[in-house]
Design a protein around this motif. Structure first.
Motif, PDB file in Angstrom:
ATOM      1  N   ASP A 254      -6.788  11.860   2.186  1.00 53.83           N
ATOM      2  CA  ASP A 254      -6.242  12.801   3.165  1.00 53.83           C
ATOM      3  C   ASP A 254      -5.442  13.931   2.511  1.00 53.83           C
ATOM      4  O   ASP A 254      -4.794  14.718   3.208  1.00 53.83           O
ATOM      5  CB  ASP A 254      -5.377  12.062   4.188  1.00 53.83           C
ATOM      6  CG  ASP A 254      -4.205  11.338   3.543  1.00 53.83           C
ATOM      7  OD1 ASP A 254      -3.471  10.656   4.277  1.00 53.83           O
ATOM      8  OD2 ASP A 254      -4.034  11.432   2.308  1.00 53.83           O
ATOM      9  N   TYR A 255      -5.486  13.982   1.205  1.00 55.18           N
ATOM     10  CA  TYR A 255      -4.752  15.041   0.519  1.00 55.18           C
ATOM     11  C   TYR A 255      -5.522  15.391  -0.735  1.00 55.18           C
ATOM     12  O   TYR A 255      -5.945  14.500  -1.487  1.00 55.18           O
ATOM     13  CB  TYR A 255      -3.338  14.557   0.174  1.00 55.18           C
ATOM     14  CG  TYR A 255      -2.486  15.557  -0.558  1.00 55.18           C
ATOM     15  CD1 TYR A 255      -1.980  15.266  -1.820  1.00 55.18           C
ATOM     16  CD2 TYR A 255      -2.163  16.783   0.014  1.00 55.18           C
ATOM     17  CE1 TYR A 255      -1.179  16.173  -2.493  1.00 55.18           C
ATOM     18  CE2 TYR A 255      -1.369  17.691  -0.648  1.00 55.18           C
ATOM     19  CZ  TYR A 255      -0.874  17.384  -1.898  1.00 55.18           C
ATOM     20  OH  TYR A 255      -0.081  18.284  -2.562  1.00 55.18           O
TER      21      TYR A 255
ATOM     22  N   ARG B 176      -4.202  19.428   3.068  1.00 54.93           N
ATOM     23  CA  ARG B 176      -4.200  18.127   3.732  1.00 54.93           C
ATOM     24  C   ARG B 176      -5.424  18.030   4.635  1.00 54.93           C
ATOM     25  O   ARG B 176      -5.998  19.041   5.036  1.00 54.93           O
ATOM     26  CB  ARG B 176      -2.917  17.948   4.537  1.00 54.93           C
ATOM     27  CG  ARG B 176      -1.692  17.870   3.657  1.00 54.93           C
ATOM     28  CD  ARG B 176      -0.455  17.416   4.411  1.00 54.93           C
ATOM     29  NE  ARG B 176       0.708  17.388   3.529  1.00 54.93           N
ATOM     30  CZ  ARG B 176       1.050  16.351   2.798  1.00 54.93           C
ATOM     31  NH1 ARG B 176       0.324  15.255   2.833  1.00 54.93           N
ATOM     32  NH2 ARG B 176       2.113  16.400   2.022  1.00 54.93           N
TER      33      ARG B 176
ATOM     34  N   THR C 153      -6.193  11.936  -2.992  1.00 52.14           N
ATOM     35  CA  THR C 153      -5.381  10.751  -2.797  1.00 52.14           C
ATOM     36  C   THR C 153      -5.346  10.448  -1.300  1.00 52.14           C
ATOM     37  O   THR C 153      -5.915  11.178  -0.498  1.00 52.14           O
ATOM     38  CB  THR C 153      -3.968  10.920  -3.379  1.00 52.14           C
ATOM     39  OG1 THR C 153      -3.305   9.652  -3.377  1.00 52.14           O
ATOM     40  CG2 THR C 153      -3.145  11.924  -2.578  1.00 52.14           C
ATOM     41  N   TRP C 154      -4.690   9.368  -0.947  1.00 50.17           N
ATOM     42  CA  TRP C 154      -4.720   8.931   0.450  1.00 50.17           C
ATOM     43  C   TRP C 154      -3.336   8.473   0.854  1.00 50.17           C
ATOM     44  O   TRP C 154      -2.459   8.254   0.003  1.00 50.17           O
ATOM     45  CB  TRP C 154      -5.745   7.807   0.642  1.00 50.17           C
ATOM     46  CG  TRP C 154      -5.665   6.779  -0.441  1.00 50.17           C
ATOM     47  CD1 TRP C 154      -4.936   5.635  -0.447  1.00 50.17           C
ATOM     48  CD2 TRP C 154      -6.325   6.855  -1.714  1.00 50.17           C
ATOM     49  NE1 TRP C 154      -5.111   4.980  -1.642  1.00 50.17           N
ATOM     50  CE2 TRP C 154      -5.944   5.693  -2.433  1.00 50.17           C
ATOM     51  CE3 TRP C 154      -7.187   7.770  -2.316  1.00 50.17           C
ATOM     52  CZ2 TRP C 154      -6.409   5.436  -3.714  1.00 50.17           C
ATOM     53  CZ3 TRP C 154      -7.650   7.527  -3.592  1.00 50.17           C
ATOM     54  CH2 TRP C 154      -7.261   6.370  -4.279  1.00 50.17           C
ATOM     55  N   GLU C 155      -3.164   8.309   2.177  1.00 50.45           N
ATOM     56  CA  GLU C 155      -1.853   7.958   2.709  1.00 50.45           C
ATOM     57  C   GLU C 155      -1.319   6.715   1.998  1.00 50.45           C
ATOM     58  O   GLU C 155      -2.014   5.718   1.859  1.00 50.45           O
ATOM     59  CB  GLU C 155      -1.947   7.704   4.211  1.00 50.45           C
ATOM     60  CG  GLU C 155      -0.576   7.532   4.856  1.00 50.45           C
ATOM     61  CD  GLU C 155      -0.681   7.314   6.352  1.00 50.45           C
ATOM     62  OE1 GLU C 155      -1.812   7.206   6.863  1.00 50.45           O
ATOM     63  OE2 GLU C 155       0.362   7.242   7.005  1.00 50.45           O
ATOM     64  N   TYR C 156      -0.091   6.821   1.553  1.00 50.05           N
ATOM     65  CA  TYR C 156       0.602   5.759   0.826  1.00 50.05           C
ATOM     66  C   TYR C 156       0.002   5.514  -0.559  1.00 50.05           C
ATOM     67  O   TYR C 156       0.387   4.570  -1.237  1.00 50.05           O
ATOM     68  CB  TYR C 156       0.623   4.444   1.619  1.00 50.05           C
ATOM     69  CG  TYR C 156       1.173   4.612   3.004  1.00 50.05           C
ATOM     70  CD1 TYR C 156       0.399   4.310   4.120  1.00 50.05           C
ATOM     71  CD2 TYR C 156       2.458   5.117   3.206  1.00 50.05           C
ATOM     72  CE1 TYR C 156       0.905   4.491   5.400  1.00 50.05           C
ATOM     73  CE2 TYR C 156       2.957   5.303   4.478  1.00 50.05           C
ATOM     74  CZ  TYR C 156       2.179   4.984   5.567  1.00 50.05           C
ATOM     75  OH  TYR C 156       2.667   5.176   6.826  1.00 50.05           O
ATOM     76  N   GLY C 157      -0.939   6.366  -0.944  1.00 51.33           N
ATOM     77  CA  GLY C 157      -1.467   6.255  -2.292  1.00 51.33           C
ATOM     78  C   GLY C 157      -0.434   6.708  -3.297  1.00 51.33           C
ATOM     79  O   GLY C 157       0.356   7.606  -3.038  1.00 51.33           O
ATOM     80  N   ASN C 158      -0.381   6.079  -4.433  1.00 47.03           N
ATOM     81  CA  ASN C 158       0.585   6.483  -5.449  1.00 47.03           C
ATOM     82  C   ASN C 158      -0.103   7.036  -6.690  1.00 47.03           C
ATOM     83  O   ASN C 158       0.525   7.185  -7.726  1.00 47.03           O
ATOM     84  CB  ASN C 158       1.505   5.321  -5.823  1.00 47.03           C
ATOM     85  CG  ASN C 158       0.745   4.136  -6.390  1.00 47.03           C
ATOM     86  OD1 ASN C 158      -0.465   4.181  -6.506  1.00 47.03           O
ATOM     87  ND2 ASN C 158       1.457   3.094  -6.745  1.00 47.03           N
ATOM     88  N   LYS C 159      -1.389   7.350  -6.571  1.00 50.45           N
ATOM     89  CA  LYS C 159      -2.068   7.934  -7.719  1.00 50.45           C
ATOM     90  C   LYS C 159      -3.091   8.968  -7.257  1.00 50.45           C
ATOM     91  O   LYS C 159      -3.591   8.916  -6.134  1.00 50.45           O
ATOM     92  CB  LYS C 159      -2.775   6.866  -8.546  1.00 50.45           C
ATOM     93  CG  LYS C 159      -3.947   6.188  -7.859  1.00 50.45           C
ATOM     94  CD  LYS C 159      -4.608   5.181  -8.776  1.00 50.45           C
ATOM     95  CE  LYS C 159      -5.814   4.550  -8.081  1.00 50.45           C
ATOM     96  NZ  LYS C 159      -6.471   3.550  -8.958  1.00 50.45           N
ATOM     97  N   LEU C 160      -3.349   9.902  -8.161  1.00 51.38           N
ATOM     98  CA  LEU C 160      -4.386  10.900  -7.951  1.00 51.38           C
ATOM     99  C   LEU C 160      -5.668  10.435  -8.628  1.00 51.38           C
ATOM    100  O   LEU C 160      -5.630   9.893  -9.732  1.00 51.38           O
ATOM    101  CB  LEU C 160      -3.982  12.240  -8.564  1.00 51.38           C
ATOM    102  CG  LEU C 160      -2.860  13.021  -7.906  1.00 51.38           C
ATOM    103  CD1 LEU C 160      -2.538  14.258  -8.727  1.00 51.38           C
ATOM    104  CD2 LEU C 160      -3.243  13.414  -6.487  1.00 51.38           C
TER     105      LEU C 160
ATOM    106  N   PHE D 203      -9.045  12.029 -10.063  1.00 51.46           N
ATOM    107  CA  PHE D 203      -9.580  13.328 -10.448  1.00 51.46           C
ATOM    108  C   PHE D 203     -11.107  13.325 -10.440  1.00 51.46           C
ATOM    109  O   PHE D 203     -11.751  12.329 -10.797  1.00 51.46           O
ATOM    110  CB  PHE D 203      -9.098  13.713 -11.853  1.00 51.46           C
ATOM    111  CG  PHE D 203      -7.688  14.212 -11.879  1.00 51.46           C
ATOM    112  CD1 PHE D 203      -6.615  13.332 -11.867  1.00 51.46           C
ATOM    113  CD2 PHE D 203      -7.431  15.575 -11.915  1.00 51.46           C
ATOM    114  CE1 PHE D 203      -5.313  13.800 -11.876  1.00 51.46           C
ATOM    115  CE2 PHE D 203      -6.134  16.055 -11.937  1.00 51.46           C
ATOM    116  CZ  PHE D 203      -5.073  15.164 -11.912  1.00 51.46           C
TER     117      PHE D 203
END
Lengths: 112, 114
Positions: free
Chosen positions: A31-32, A51, A93-100, A102
């Protein structure tokens, strides 16, 4: 065309033309999204983000378009300049995701 | 002033050696990362620390050991170096441990294992 050795897609444009760099993302829950620019010998640098509740976002000379239906992202660069020559990455990345995560990267070459 | 700095810029070493890469950020961020970029330019996260605590550890061989002595520093120690470890390693930082926060990357350390 494709760059031999690196196996990255390459976009060659004339200075002053517009460039469009494409990216297909994989996770429908993403979502981002962010576009990064990496110049030779340097680290990636943030360009623009979007977003998932938006289809389009504009910055200075850059526009990002998001098509969630086909999971596609594009970066448009207006009046491309030699200083725009770099490798461009999309990241998701996604909601509550803590990593990108690539994407593979696209080489942009600007001819003067 | 450099926001995220790494040392050394280049590192050439023999297989089997142990080496360290250092990273420092002066942005006041809480979160730091290590990424590996392979010869095909593919960029993948390895580790992330938030306030000196490990929060991401992506299936990286245990020969790689990150250490964060304080919020502003994140070092990467690699034991028993292998040919496949040759890559460019990037340090990055962000304000918080959420991927929505912009990540600032260092200039990279090019590691060549002979």
């Amino acid at each position: 065309g494709e760059s031999v050795g690196l196996h990255l897609p390459t976009l060659s444009v004339q200075e002053g033309d517009n460039s469009i760099i494409n990216c297909a993302y994989s996770n429908s829950a993403s979502d981002y999204f962010i576009w990064y620019k990496q110049e030779s010998g340097k680290g990636p640098q943030f360009i623009i983000d979007i977003r998932s509740n938006m289809d389009k976002r504009q910055g200075q000379r850059v526009t990002v378009l998001l098509n969630k239906t086909v999971k596609h992202l594009s970066l448009q660069i207006a009046a491309t300049q030699p200083g725009d020559s770099a490798v461009y990455f999309c990241a998701e990345t996604w909601e509550y995701g803590n990593k990108l995560v690539f994407g593979a990267g696209t080489i942009l070459r600007v001819k003067s | 002033d450099t926001a995220v700095s790494q040392t050394p810029k280049y590192l050439v070493t023999q297989m089997g050696n142990d080496k360290s890469i250092k990273c420092e950020q002066n942005l006041g961020h809480d979160t730091m990362y290590w990424y590996k970029q392979d010869s095909k330019k593919f960029l993948k996260i390895m580790f992330s620390y938030n306030n000196k605590e490990l929060i991401i550890n992506e299936t990286v061989p245990n020969r790689f050991s990150p250490k964060s002595p304080d919020k502003a520093h994140l070092n990467l120690h690699i034991n028993s170096l292998e040919l496949g470890d040759s890559a460019v390693y990037f340090c990055a930082s962000s304000q918080r441990p959420v991927a929505y926060d912009e990540q600032f990357f260092g200039p990279g350390t090019r590691l060549t294992v002979l």
